[in-house]
Design a protein around this motif. Structure first.
Motif, PDB file in Angstrom:
ATOM      1  N   ILE A 149      -4.270   1.731  -4.729  1.00 13.76           N
ATOM      2  CA  ILE A 149      -3.096   2.559  -4.422  1.00 13.76           C
ATOM      3  C   ILE A 149      -3.404   4.022  -4.723  1.00 13.76           C
ATOM      4  CG2 ILE A 149      -0.724   3.073  -5.117  1.00 13.76           C
ATOM      5  CD1 ILE A 149      -0.261   0.094  -5.493  1.00 13.76           C
ATOM      6  N   LEU A 150      -4.089   4.250  -5.857  1.00 10.89           N
ATOM      7  CA  LEU A 150      -4.454   5.624  -6.214  1.00 10.89           C
ATOM      8  C   LEU A 150      -5.336   6.257  -5.137  1.00 10.89           C
ATOM      9  CD1 LEU A 150      -4.659   8.004  -8.186  1.00 10.89           C
ATOM     10  CD2 LEU A 150      -6.554   6.826  -9.306  1.00 10.89           C
ATOM     11  N   ALA A 151      -6.307   5.490  -4.636  1.00 10.85           N
ATOM     12  CA  ALA A 151      -7.204   6.007  -3.597  1.00 10.85           C
ATOM     13  C   ALA A 151      -6.420   6.374  -2.335  1.00 10.85           C
ATOM     14  CB  ALA A 151      -8.280   4.969  -3.278  1.00 10.85           C
ATOM     15  N   TRP A 152      -5.483   5.508  -1.938  1.00  8.88           N
ATOM     16  CA  TRP A 152      -4.671   5.776  -0.743  1.00  8.88           C
ATOM     17  C   TRP A 152      -3.731   6.957  -0.984  1.00  8.88           C
ATOM     18  CZ3 TRP A 152      -5.104   4.278   4.145  1.00  8.88           C
ATOM     19  CH2 TRP A 152      -5.916   3.175   4.432  1.00  8.88           C
ATOM     20  N   GLU A 153      -3.231   7.106  -2.202  1.00  7.06           N
ATOM     21  CA  GLU A 153      -2.328   8.219  -2.486  1.00  7.06           C
ATOM     22  C   GLU A 153      -3.089   9.549  -2.500  1.00  7.06           C
ATOM     23  OE1 GLU A 153       0.680   8.022  -5.410  1.00  7.06           O
ATOM     24  OE2 GLU A 153       1.807   6.805  -3.978  1.00  7.06           O
ATOM     25  N   LYS A 154      -4.355   9.506  -2.929  1.00  6.15           N
ATOM     26  CA  LYS A 154      -5.169  10.727  -2.838  1.00  6.15           C
ATOM     27  C   LYS A 154      -5.357  11.112  -1.374  1.00  6.15           C
ATOM     28  CE  LYS A 154      -7.745  10.280  -7.168  1.00  6.15           C
ATOM     29  NZ  LYS A 154      -9.069  10.026  -7.802  1.00  6.15           N
TER      30      LYS A 154
ATOM     31  N   SER B  78       0.687   6.024   8.796  1.00  5.44           N
ATOM     32  CA  SER B  78      -0.196   4.873   8.633  1.00  5.44           C
ATOM     33  C   SER B  78      -0.622   4.723   7.174  1.00  5.44           C
ATOM     34  CB  SER B  78      -1.425   5.038   9.527  1.00  5.44           C
ATOM     35  OG  SER B  78      -2.330   3.965   9.325  1.00  5.44           O
ATOM     36  N   THR B  79      -0.900   5.857   6.531  1.00  5.51           N
ATOM     37  CA  THR B  79      -1.278   5.835   5.113  1.00  5.51           C
ATOM     38  C   THR B  79      -0.104   5.382   4.248  1.00  5.51           C
ATOM     39  OG1 THR B  79      -2.837   7.648   5.468  1.00  5.51           O
ATOM     40  CG2 THR B  79      -2.180   7.214   3.198  1.00  5.51           C
ATOM     41  N   VAL B  80       1.081   5.901   4.551  1.00  4.83           N
ATOM     42  CA  VAL B  80       2.288   5.495   3.812  1.00  4.83           C
ATOM     43  C   VAL B  80       2.525   3.997   3.976  1.00  4.83           C
ATOM     44  CG1 VAL B  80       4.806   5.688   3.734  1.00  4.83           C
ATOM     45  CG2 VAL B  80       3.396   7.755   3.900  1.00  4.83           C
ATOM     46  N   SER B  81       2.350   3.500   5.188  1.00  2.00           N
ATOM     47  CA  SER B  81       2.538   2.066   5.443  1.00  2.00           C
ATOM     48  C   SER B  81       1.543   1.231   4.639  1.00  2.00           C
ATOM     49  CB  SER B  81       2.385   1.767   6.936  1.00  2.00           C
ATOM     50  OG  SER B  81       3.392   2.399   7.689  1.00  2.00           O
ATOM     51  N   GLU B  82       0.320   1.713   4.517  1.00  2.00           N
ATOM     52  CA  GLU B  82      -0.694   0.985   3.743  1.00  2.00           C
ATOM     53  C   GLU B  82      -0.332   0.958   2.263  1.00  2.00           C
ATOM     54  OE1 GLU B  82      -3.890  -1.295   2.768  1.00  2.00           O
ATOM     55  OE2 GLU B  82      -3.109  -0.826   4.760  1.00  2.00           O
ATOM     56  N   ILE B  83       0.172   2.091   1.760  1.00  2.00           N
ATOM     57  CA  ILE B  83       0.600   2.153   0.355  1.00  2.00           C
ATOM     58  C   ILE B  83       1.768   1.201   0.126  1.00  2.00           C
ATOM     59  CG2 ILE B  83       1.630   3.627  -1.421  1.00  2.00           C
ATOM     60  CD1 ILE B  83       0.021   5.964  -0.222  1.00  2.00           C
TER      61      ILE B  83
ATOM     62  N   LEU C 250       0.438  -2.347   0.045  1.00  2.00           N
ATOM     63  CA  LEU C 250      -0.193  -2.640  -1.247  1.00  2.00           C
ATOM     64  C   LEU C 250       0.858  -2.809  -2.338  1.00  2.00           C
ATOM     65  CD1 LEU C 250      -3.175  -0.104  -1.151  1.00  2.00           C
ATOM     66  CD2 LEU C 250      -3.352  -2.602  -1.112  1.00  2.00           C
ATOM     67  N   ARG C 251       1.869  -1.946  -2.290  1.00  2.00           N
ATOM     68  CA  ARG C 251       2.941  -1.993  -3.286  1.00  2.00           C
ATOM     69  C   ARG C 251       3.698  -3.312  -3.245  1.00  2.00           C
ATOM     70  NH1 ARG C 251       7.577   1.678  -1.526  1.00  2.00           N
ATOM     71  NH2 ARG C 251       8.048  -0.232  -0.334  1.00  2.00           N
TER      72      ARG C 251
ATOM     73  N   TRP D  11       6.360   6.303 -11.178  1.00  2.59           N
ATOM     74  CA  TRP D  11       5.632   6.457  -9.916  1.00  2.59           C
ATOM     75  C   TRP D  11       6.434   5.893  -8.747  1.00  2.59           C
ATOM     76  CZ3 TRP D  11       4.167   2.079  -7.072  1.00  2.59           C
ATOM     77  CH2 TRP D  11       3.503   2.363  -5.874  1.00  2.59           C
ATOM     78  N   LEU D  12       7.039   4.725  -8.960  1.00  6.18           N
ATOM     79  CA  LEU D  12       7.784   4.068  -7.881  1.00  6.18           C
ATOM     80  C   LEU D  12       8.940   4.933  -7.410  1.00  6.18           C
ATOM     81  CD1 LEU D  12       8.175   1.536  -6.139  1.00  6.18           C
ATOM     82  CD2 LEU D  12       9.672   0.646  -7.932  1.00  6.18           C
TER      83      LEU D  12
END
Length: 376
Positions: free
Chosen positions: A26-31, A90-95, A98-99, A186-187
């Motif tokens: 999640i950290l990697a995707w948020e970066k 797309s990145t938000v959807s991936e996060i 994962l969440r 964070w949530l």
């Protein structure tokens, strides 16, 4: 290690994911999302600058060629911005995936395991409580066991272990509170939508604003803040102080023993010296007294004086041994009395706390199960 069947890395299988690796992903995707948002903001500023330039050109009746060139730049920037926003979505959807599909199940599993751990701890502490309550029946009034250096070392070792216990228990409580609070904080930020003045022109996927993980983490965070761990901490700290008291009286007993041993060595040295002196002078006849002249009386007085010194030292040794035996018994009785009073308090507090902790984690898991059933 690779799987021999398909050659794929086992780490690609969700089954082998840990909570830590999920959070790391999640950290990697948020970066990545951070970089995309930053680039998007710069793109938006450039787009707005070009739009403002186009408006000024229209106002000042710029040539058609200049206007067309600026319009093309504006269109190009708008297209790039839409593509960037779609990539961002797309990145938000991936996060979010994962969440909801990895982080949430891992947290449910962690709550399950914590419930199991505290259930086991409650069982152990309850058994320990029963054992220490049986200390009430222990009677050592006839015991003559004294504190040895080995015994004293074990008491000191127990004191050090209880000190580590206190530190580790405090760390466990503090770290889990900090961890869950950090996840919940964070949530709350994760659920804040990314706003954009151009966003309405982008076909974005709908966002679920109230995922199941939110109520779960909120409840977990609130339960932890109300967890009555201070009583358990106080009980451990109090027991550590009890061991300090026992060590103190044991130190006093060992010092008294050293005094006895020193006096005993001194007595043995003087007793041997007296025996050697007396034996040597007896062979020379120095202790024989002439009845008429009274010669040799001085030697008799010397014998009496030396013998008195040895006997006085023996009397002192006997007094010190008696004082040591009395102190030794007092140390045993005081130590047992302290343990009888404080060990039940310690394990009663820990039994209660482990039961409260088990109940808390059980309720968390039940809450998630009921929510799942309600959604189905």
């Amino acid at each position: 290690m690779q799987n021999g069947d398909d050659g794929k890395d086992d780490s690609e299988n969700d089954e082998w994911e840990t909570l830590a690796t999920v959070v790391d992903k999640i950290l990697a995707w948020e970066k990545k999302l951070y970089d995309e948002v930053k680039a998007g903001e710069l793109m938006k500023l450039e787009y707005q600058r070009k739009v403002a330039l186009l408006n000024r050109q229209k106002k000042h009746n710029a040539s058609i060629e200049v206007l067309e060139k600026t319009k093309a730049a504006v269109t190009h920037l708008h297209t790039r911005y839409i593509v960037d926003m779609q990539s961002m979505d797309s990145t938000v959807s991936e996060i979010q995936h994962l969440r909801d599909n990895q982080l949430y199940p891992k947290l449910l599993d962690l709550a399950d395991r914590m419930a199991k751990m505290w259930e086991d701890m409650h069982m152990h502490h309850a058994n320990q409580l029963k054992i220490v309550l049986n200390l009430k029946a222990v009677d050592i009034s006839d015991s003559h066991i004294e504190t040895s250096a080995h015994h004293h070392s074990h008491t000191r070792q127990l004191r050090e272990i209880v000190e580590k216990w206190n530190t580790n228990f405090s760390d466990l409580m503090n770290h889990q509170k900090e961890y869950i609070n950090a996840l919940y904080s964070w949530l709350k930020l994760n659920l804040v939508p990314i706003e954009s003045s151009l966003k309405e022109k982008v076909a974005s996927p709908p966002r679920m604003q109230q995922p199941r993980i939110k109520a779960f983490l909120q409840a977990w965070n609130e339960h932890l803040t109300k967890l009555p761990d201070d009583l358990a901490k106080t009980a451990i700290v109090s027991f550590r102080a009890v061991l300090d008291t026992i060590l103190s009286v044991q130190d006093e007993e060992l010092k008294q023993k050293e005094i006895c041993e020193h006096t005993h060595r001194e007595y043995m040295r003087k007793a041997r010296a007296f025996e050697d002196w007396y034996h040597k002078n007896s062979q020379r006849g120095k202790f024989e007294v002439d009845q008429e002249s009274g010669e040799g009386t001085g030697h008799k007085d010397a014998v009496a004086e030396r013998k008195f010194a040895v006997e006085s030292l023996k009397s002192k040794l006997d007094d010190e041994i008696e004082a040591h035996n009395r102190l030794s018994k007092q140390v045993r009785e005081k130590s047992l009395s302290i343990l009888k009073a404080h060990l039940p308090e310690l394990f009663r507090a820990l039994t209660d706390f482990s039961n409260v902790s088990f109940d808390m984690y059980s309720k968390l898991r039940l809450m998630s199960l009921m929510e799942d059933q309600g959604n189905n």
